[in-house]
Design a protein around this motif. Structure first.
Motif, PDB file in Angstrom:
ATOM      1  N   MET A   1      70.786  39.250  82.456  1.00  6.53           N
ATOM      2  CA  MET A   1      69.343  38.856  82.655  1.00  6.53           C
ATOM      3  C   MET A   1      69.357  37.541  83.091  1.00  6.53           C
TER       4      MET A   1
ATOM      5  N   GLN B   1      62.450  33.685  80.861  1.00  7.35           N
ATOM      6  CA  GLN B   1      62.922  34.976  80.217  1.00  7.35           C
ATOM      7  C   GLN B   1      64.221  34.697  79.384  1.00  7.35           C
ATOM      8  N   SER B   2      64.478  35.690  78.480  1.00  3.57           N
ATOM      9  CA  SER B   2      65.760  35.775  77.957  1.00  3.57           C
ATOM     10  C   SER B   2      65.821  37.139  77.311  1.00  3.57           C
ATOM     11  N   ASP B   3      67.225  37.612  76.952  1.00  2.00           N
ATOM     12  CA  ASP B   3      67.279  38.837  76.377  1.00  2.00           C
ATOM     13  C   ASP B   3      66.374  39.163  75.260  1.00  2.00           C
ATOM     14  N   ASP B   4      66.296  37.959  74.197  1.00  2.00           N
ATOM     15  CA  ASP B   4      65.635  38.311  72.996  1.00  2.00           C
ATOM     16  C   ASP B   4      64.326  37.988  73.279  1.00  2.00           C
TER      17      ASP B   4
END
Length: 193
Positions: free
Chosen positions: A1, A18-21
């Motif tokens: 991502m 944005q981030s995966d978590d």
């Protein structure tokens, strides 16, 4: 991502962290990518403005503590300069920059918001510089920008006590310019006016 999504509406840009978590931590890679992208946008035909946003739960949780805990002296200095370069490219952007804040805006995320020219928050936004609770202090310019914005005494209280404050409190002390249900739309409206 990718570390962010960029939406361009002519010369008005919305950059969404944005981030995966979903916490939008400012990792080393994220900071470098943001610095490059915002610098690139600044060089284009005169921009109308830039809005930096996160998601509904997190504007940004700040620097990645796992990365910070692995730093030694020289690496920590490099990391600090890297963050300062990002804040400088935001502060020096040739058009108004808005932080559209929903959810948590903490530590380095608050430094990022402070580097923006204006800050608009959702009613549920939470602000804080919790470094002191972790034995840390920001190296990204927040110790300079926050006192200029809200006064030395109040800024010291936020840094030393490591308290979290609500959007209502943030508006009252001058940390943010406005509260609105949709901060991105509010920022875009102001830039389009």
């Amino acid at each position: 991502m990718s570390e962010f999504l960029l939406e361009s509406h002519g010369s008005l840009h919305v950059l969404r962290l944005q981030s995966d978590d979903g916490t939008n931590r400012l990792t080393r890679q994220c900071v470098l990518s943001l610095t490059d992208e915002i610098g690139r946008l600044a060089q284009q035909a005169p921009p109308t403005g830039l809005v930096i946003a996160g998601n509904t739960r997190f504007f940004s949780a700040g620097a990645d503590l796992a990365e910070i805990s692995a730093l030694n002296g020289p690496n920590a200095c490099e990391f600090s300069k890297m963050g300062q370069a990002l804040m400088a490219v935001i502060a020096d952007f040739p058009a108004p920059v808005y932080a559209a804040i929903a959810g948590y805006c903490m530590g380095g995320g608050l430094d990022l918001a402070l580097a923006c020219h204006h800050r608009i928050a959702a009613p549920h936004a939470i602000f804080g510089h919790r470094g002191a609770a972790l034995g840390l202090i920001t190296g990204w310019g927040g110790t300079q920008r926050l006192p200029r914005l809200i006064g030395k005494g109040r800024a010291l209280e936020m840094f030393i006590v490591a308290e979290k404050i609500s959007a209502t409190q943030a508006l009252k002390i001058g940390l943010i310019d406005a509260i609105t249900d949709d901060p991105v739309a509010g920022a875009v409206r102001r830039l389009a006016a």
